[in-house]
Structures are given as structure tokens and as C-alpha cells.
Design a protein around this motif. Structure first.
Motif, PDB file in Angstrom:
ATOM      1  N   LYS A  32      33.001  49.875  42.170  1.00 54.12           N
ATOM      2  CA  LYS A  32      32.940  48.765  41.700  1.00 54.12           C
ATOM      3  C   LYS A  32      32.850  48.864  40.137  1.00 54.12           C
ATOM      4  CE  LYS A  32      32.896  46.030  45.258  1.00 54.12           C
ATOM      5  NZ  LYS A  32      33.983  44.909  45.492  1.00 54.12           N
ATOM      6  N   ALA A  33      32.099  49.815  39.537  1.00 57.02           N
ATOM      7  CA  ALA A  33      32.123  49.932  38.069  1.00 57.02           C
ATOM      8  C   ALA A  33      33.708  50.193  37.464  1.00 57.02           C
ATOM      9  CB  ALA A  33      31.372  51.305  37.969  1.00 57.02           C
ATOM     10  N   ALA A  34      34.343  51.139  38.203  1.00 57.90           N
ATOM     11  CA  ALA A  34      35.651  51.351  38.002  1.00 57.90           C
ATOM     12  C   ALA A  34      36.631  49.933  38.188  1.00 57.90           C
ATOM     13  CB  ALA A  34      36.435  52.367  39.163  1.00 57.90           C
ATOM     14  N   LEU A  35      36.245  48.938  39.021  1.00 57.64           N
ATOM     15  CA  LEU A  35      37.037  47.849  39.005  1.00 57.64           C
ATOM     16  C   LEU A  35      36.591  46.994  38.113  1.00 57.64           C
ATOM     17  CD1 LEU A  35      38.836  46.013  40.815  1.00 57.64           C
ATOM     18  CD2 LEU A  35      36.675  45.344  41.994  1.00 57.64           C
ATOM     19  N   LEU A  36      35.293  47.261  37.444  1.00 55.28           N
ATOM     20  CA  LEU A  36      35.058  46.304  36.039  1.00 55.28           C
ATOM     21  C   LEU A  36      35.967  46.817  34.982  1.00 55.28           C
ATOM     22  CD1 LEU A  36      33.437  44.391  34.443  1.00 55.28           C
ATOM     23  CD2 LEU A  36      31.515  46.127  34.324  1.00 55.28           C
ATOM     24  N   SER A  37      36.015  48.223  34.780  1.00 52.44           N
ATOM     25  CA  SER A  37      36.876  48.498  33.688  1.00 52.44           C
ATOM     26  C   SER A  37      38.324  48.094  33.864  1.00 52.44           C
ATOM     27  CB  SER A  37      36.795  50.345  33.861  1.00 52.44           C
ATOM     28  OG  SER A  37      37.730  50.712  32.883  1.00 52.44           O
ATOM     29  N   LEU A  38      38.901  48.073  35.009  1.00 57.83           N
ATOM     30  CA  LEU A  38      40.098  47.545  35.327  1.00 57.83           C
ATOM     31  C   LEU A  38      40.296  46.046  35.132  1.00 57.83           C
ATOM     32  CD1 LEU A  38      42.598  49.448  36.685  1.00 57.83           C
ATOM     33  CD2 LEU A  38      42.112  48.037  38.814  1.00 57.83           C
ATOM     34  N   THR A  39      39.212  45.291  35.353  1.00 55.25           N
ATOM     35  CA  THR A  39      39.056  44.108  35.009  1.00 55.25           C
ATOM     36  C   THR A  39      39.320  43.812  33.548  1.00 55.25           C
ATOM     37  OG1 THR A  39      37.503  43.522  36.826  1.00 55.25           O
ATOM     38  CG2 THR A  39      37.834  41.851  35.069  1.00 55.25           C
ATOM     39  N   LYS A  40      38.611  44.670  32.770  1.00 50.37           N
ATOM     40  CA  LYS A  40      38.675  44.464  31.190  1.00 50.37           C
ATOM     41  C   LYS A  40      40.030  44.952  30.602  1.00 50.37           C
ATOM     42  CE  LYS A  40      33.711  44.386  30.532  1.00 50.37           C
ATOM     43  NZ  LYS A  40      33.525  43.267  29.762  1.00 50.37           N
ATOM     44  N   THR A  41      40.461  46.030  31.192  1.00 48.95           N
ATOM     45  CA  THR A  41      41.695  46.515  30.645  1.00 48.95           C
ATOM     46  C   THR A  41      43.035  45.639  31.077  1.00 48.95           C
ATOM     47  OG1 THR A  41      41.994  48.108  32.523  1.00 48.95           O
ATOM     48  CG2 THR A  41      40.853  48.867  30.188  1.00 48.95           C
ATOM     49  N   PHE A  42      43.117  45.246  32.511  1.00 52.06           N
ATOM     50  CA  PHE A  42      44.120  44.314  32.592  1.00 52.06           C
ATOM     51  C   PHE A  42      44.239  43.110  32.032  1.00 52.06           C
ATOM     52  CE2 PHE A  42      46.224  45.829  36.796  1.00 52.06           C
ATOM     53  CZ  PHE A  42      46.036  47.082  36.681  1.00 52.06           C
ATOM     54  N   ALA A  43      42.864  42.537  31.732  1.00 50.33           N
ATOM     55  CA  ALA A  43      42.747  41.365  30.887  1.00 50.33           C
ATOM     56  C   ALA A  43      43.389  41.358  29.729  1.00 50.33           C
ATOM     57  CB  ALA A  43      41.453  40.999  30.632  1.00 50.33           C
ATOM     58  N   ASP A  44      43.433  42.555  29.118  1.00 47.87           N
ATOM     59  CA  ASP A  44      44.317  42.552  27.802  1.00 47.87           C
ATOM     60  C   ASP A  44      45.959  42.697  28.028  1.00 47.87           C
ATOM     61  OD1 ASP A  44      43.754  43.322  24.933  1.00 47.87           O
ATOM     62  OD2 ASP A  44      45.246  44.876  25.437  1.00 47.87           O
ATOM     63  N   ASP A  45      46.284  43.500  29.063  1.00 48.12           N
ATOM     64  CA  ASP A  45      47.560  43.786  29.152  1.00 48.12           C
ATOM     65  C   ASP A  45      48.426  42.288  29.743  1.00 48.12           C
ATOM     66  OD1 ASP A  45      48.114  46.097  28.413  1.00 48.12           O
ATOM     67  OD2 ASP A  45      48.584  47.074  30.447  1.00 48.12           O
ATOM     68  N   LEU A  46      47.511  41.268  30.594  1.00 47.43           N
ATOM     69  CA  LEU A  46      48.195  40.315  31.281  1.00 47.43           C
ATOM     70  C   LEU A  46      47.871  39.057  30.620  1.00 47.43           C
ATOM     71  CD1 LEU A  46      47.297  41.225  34.994  1.00 47.43           C
ATOM     72  CD2 LEU A  46      49.360  41.718  33.588  1.00 47.43           C
ATOM     73  N   GLY A  47      46.701  38.909  29.468  1.00 41.58           N
ATOM     74  CA  GLY A  47      46.654  37.671  28.876  1.00 41.58           C
ATOM     75  C   GLY A  47      47.724  37.242  28.233  1.00 41.58           C
ATOM     76  N   PRO A  48      48.734  37.849  27.666  1.00 43.68           N
ATOM     77  CA  PRO A  48      49.819  36.920  26.855  1.00 43.68           C
ATOM     78  C   PRO A  48      50.670  36.384  27.723  1.00 43.68           C
ATOM     79  CG  PRO A  48      49.622  39.205  25.954  1.00 43.68           C
ATOM     80  CD  PRO A  48      48.549  39.086  27.085  1.00 43.68           C
ATOM     81  N   GLU A  49      50.558  36.604  29.173  1.00 42.73           N
ATOM     82  CA  GLU A  49      51.434  35.994  30.106  1.00 42.73           C
ATOM     83  C   GLU A  49      50.824  35.033  30.845  1.00 42.73           C
ATOM     84  OE1 GLU A  49      53.580  40.116  31.346  1.00 42.73           O
ATOM     85  OE2 GLU A  49      52.355  39.237  32.780  1.00 42.73           O
ATOM     86  N   GLY A  50      49.632  34.342  30.218  1.00 42.55           N
ATOM     87  CA  GLY A  50      48.917  33.472  30.946  1.00 42.55           C
ATOM     88  C   GLY A  50      48.035  33.661  32.100  1.00 42.55           C
ATOM     89  N   ILE A  51      47.613  35.072  32.234  1.00 44.27           N
ATOM     90  CA  ILE A  51      46.956  35.311  33.361  1.00 44.27           C
ATOM     91  C   ILE A  51      45.530  36.042  32.931  1.00 44.27           C
ATOM     92  CG2 ILE A  51      46.946  37.191  35.147  1.00 44.27           C
ATOM     93  CD1 ILE A  51      50.099  37.541  35.227  1.00 44.27           C
ATOM     94  N   GLY A  62      42.862  48.899  46.348  1.00 41.33           N
ATOM     95  CA  GLY A  62      43.308  47.363  46.940  1.00 41.33           C
ATOM     96  C   GLY A  62      43.501  46.215  45.830  1.00 41.33           C
ATOM     97  N   ALA A  63      42.808  46.418  45.101  1.00 40.40           N
ATOM     98  CA  ALA A  63      42.950  45.251  43.909  1.00 40.40           C
ATOM     99  C   ALA A  63      44.167  45.599  43.169  1.00 40.40           C
ATOM    100  CB  ALA A  63      41.594  45.396  42.847  1.00 40.40           C
ATOM    101  N   LEU A  64      44.299  46.746  42.584  1.00 42.83           N
ATOM    102  CA  LEU A  64      45.422  47.156  42.090  1.00 42.83           C
ATOM    103  C   LEU A  64      46.753  46.610  42.833  1.00 42.83           C
ATOM    104  CD1 LEU A  64      47.103  48.651  39.672  1.00 42.83           C
ATOM    105  CD2 LEU A  64      46.870  50.668  41.081  1.00 42.83           C
ATOM    106  N   ASN A  65      46.936  46.837  44.220  1.00 43.32           N
ATOM    107  CA  ASN A  65      48.061  46.610  44.856  1.00 43.32           C
ATOM    108  C   ASN A  65      48.261  44.873  44.828  1.00 43.32           C
ATOM    109  OD1 ASN A  65      48.792  49.143  46.066  1.00 43.32           O
ATOM    110  ND2 ASN A  65      47.535  48.838  47.749  1.00 43.32           N
ATOM    111  N   ALA A  66      47.145  44.276  45.155  1.00 43.48           N
ATOM    112  CA  ALA A  66      47.257  42.839  45.190  1.00 43.48           C
ATOM    113  C   ALA A  66      47.512  42.064  44.038  1.00 43.48           C
ATOM    114  CB  ALA A  66      45.926  42.319  45.392  1.00 43.48           C
ATOM    115  N   ILE A  67      46.974  42.758  42.765  1.00 43.88           N
ATOM    116  CA  ILE A  67      47.721  42.278  41.465  1.00 43.88           C
ATOM    117  C   ILE A  67      48.863  42.435  41.021  1.00 43.88           C
ATOM    118  CG2 ILE A  67      46.974  42.514  39.018  1.00 43.88           C
ATOM    119  CD1 ILE A  67      44.017  43.426  39.464  1.00 43.88           C
ATOM    120  N   GLN A  68      49.304  43.745  41.357  1.00 45.67           N
ATOM    121  CA  GLN A  68      50.664  43.982  41.035  1.00 45.67           C
ATOM    122  C   GLN A  68      51.695  43.310  41.933  1.00 45.67           C
ATOM    123  OE1 GLN A  68      50.808  48.418  41.020  1.00 45.67           O
ATOM    124  NE2 GLN A  68      50.213  48.618  38.923  1.00 45.67           N
TER     125      GLN A  68
END
Length: 257
Positions: free
Chosen positions: A167-186, A125-131
Motif C-alpha cells: 500500500k505504501a508503494a501504491l501511495l507513491s504510484l498515486t502521487k507520480t501518476f497524478a503528475d503524468d495524468l493531470g494535463p489530460e484532466g485525470i 492490479g492498480a496499474l492494470n486498471a489505470i492503464q
């Protein structure tokens, strides 16, 4: 080019599962700050439309099953047509789960299907919304993604295996997506509560559990949905412009560090 900060009253916010419980508290909190808010719902049409009606011109209720990418794409498209590009996504929706420790499946009873159901809601669900929201955020150079987590993987007061693993998996996604999306101001962050008093999901929790949790916190209280909702504002606000990949625990001090 990125926009470092955007005032809350200029943001377009999508709250998944935004009609009841914690989701409704988050919705009202952002509305109180002048944001335009889309209240996503799946089965809570009446509650979503009633909440939206309280804020004419500022809130809109839209149905979507967050597990269905096509439905989420439609959610984001409709939001953009109505309010403009989505700036902020709160991944809050909880799929088919009730916090009742007495009825939970224990370690030798839990099935992988049960885990999969929670992964479908929390992670897919989070992946769908973010993408779905990402193209608009990338285009404007600004985005705030706030995932709702739990303190249970730090302090499993009640071992809800399926919910906690998702939810633990979602925390992992939070940290890894932060790295990919940070350069775009997200920015991508998480706010994690403990047991909340009271939501639809926690209504089945025995009073003794609430009392035990309250006794273990420095505040001697169980956190409320409104208190957790307040913390989501921080990650969306200009004051968090330099913060990403973080998990803020809001549980009255039950989990330390």
C-alpha cells in the motif's frame, strides 16, 4: 481539451473487488448517487451478481483477476460497451489477505514471496486498471482514479509487513501518476482507512484490537466501511476538481497530520 468536472450521476465507475466488504460499500455509495457502476469480482460471483440485481440497469457484475492485464482489458472493454467510456476507477481489490495480527508472519518470518503477492494485487492490479481505462479517459478529457490505501504506514498498530509495503508503494504510484495524468484532466488520489469494523478481511481481528483502536481515536469508534466509502465520493465529485496526488486518511482521527 479537458472536462473539469462531471456530476456523479453521469459517471461510469469500475470498483475492483466491488462485491464484498469495503468494495460493496463503495459500490452502493456510488449507486446511491446515480452513477452507473461495474462491480468487478474474481471469486465472489454470487455476491456480485446479487448486488447488481438490486440495481437493474445501473449496475453490472464482471469477473476479472486484476493481476491479469488481458482480463482487465476485457473488463474495461465490456464496461464501455455496456455503459459507455469509463470515467472513474476505484482500485479497491485486496488479494488473499486476512487481518489477523496473531497469525501474521513477523519480521524474521516474512518471505519476499509474501510481499510479492501483495504487490501483485495492490500495485500491479492498480496499474492494470489505470492503464486499461486510460485511453477512454484521455479521449474524453476526464478521469478519476481513486486508490484505496491504509493508515498502517503512518501508524502500524499491527505490523502487517507485506500488506503495508504494498500500500505504501501504491501511495507513491498515486502521487507520480497524478503528475503524468493531470494535463489530460485525470486526477489520481488515495483514500486510506485503518482497521474497518467489519469486513471479511477484518473478521478475524481479535476484539481487543478493535477496542484498542477505538480508544485511541477522538471519535472513540472504529471506522466503518460506509464511512470510508463516503470519502471516495469526494475525490470523484465536482468538489474535488482541483485536488490530485493526495492521500485522505479516514480513521476517526487515529492518525493526525
Amino acid at each position: 481539451m479537458t472536462t473539469e468536472a462531471l456530476p456523479l450521476d453521469q459517471q461510469v465507475v469500475v470498483v475492483t473487488g466491488g462485491a464484498r466488504g469495503l468494495g460493496a460499500a463503495i459500490t452502493k455509495t456510488f449507486l446511491s448517487q446515480g452513477a452507473r457502476v461495474v462491480i468487478n469480482y474474481y471469486t465472489s460471483k454470487e455476491a456480485a451478481e446479487a448486488l447488481a440485481a438490486d440495481y437493474p440497469g445501473q449496475a453490472l457484475a464482471i469477473e476479472a483477476d486484476i493481476r491479469d492485464r488481458g482480463a482487465v482489458d476485457h473488463l474495461i472493454t465490456t464496461t464501455t460497451e455496456h455503459f459507455g467510456s469509463v470515467t472513474t476507477v476505484i482500485n479497491n481489490a485486496l488479494v488473499d489477505f486476512v487481518f489477523n495480527g496473531d497469525a501474521r508472519p513477523q519480521a524474521m518470518q516474512i518471505t519476499y514471496d509474501a510481499l510479492t503477492r501483495q504487490f501483485e494485487g495492490a500495485v500491479k492490479g492498480a496499474l492494470n486498471a489505470i492503464q486499461a481505462a486510460h485511453p477512454g479517459m484521455k479521449r474524453t478529457g476526464f478521469g478519476r482514479i481513486i486508490n484505496i490505501g491504509t493508515n498502517l504506514f503512518q501508524h502500524p498498530v499491527v505490523p502487517y509487513h507485506d500488506y503495508t509495503a504494498a500500500k505504501a508503494a501504491l501511495l507513491s504510484l498515486t502521487k507520480t501518476f497524478a503528475d503524468d495524468l493531470g494535463p489530460e484532466g485525470i486526477t489520481v488520489n488515495m483514500v486510506s482507512g485503518g482497521l474497518l469494523r467489519t469486513t471479511d478481511a477484518s473478521a478475524a481481528t481479535p476484539e481487543a484490537v478493535f477496542e484498542g483502536i477505538a480508544a485511541g481515536t477522538p471519535l472513540r469508534k472504529v471506522t466503518t466501511p460506509d464511512q470510508l466509502a463516503d470519502a471516495t465520493l469526494f475525490f470523484a465529485s465536482p468538489w474535488a476538481r482541483g485536488v490530485t496526488g493526495q492521500n485522505l486518511i479516514v480513521d476517526g482521527g487515529l492518525v493526525k497530520g
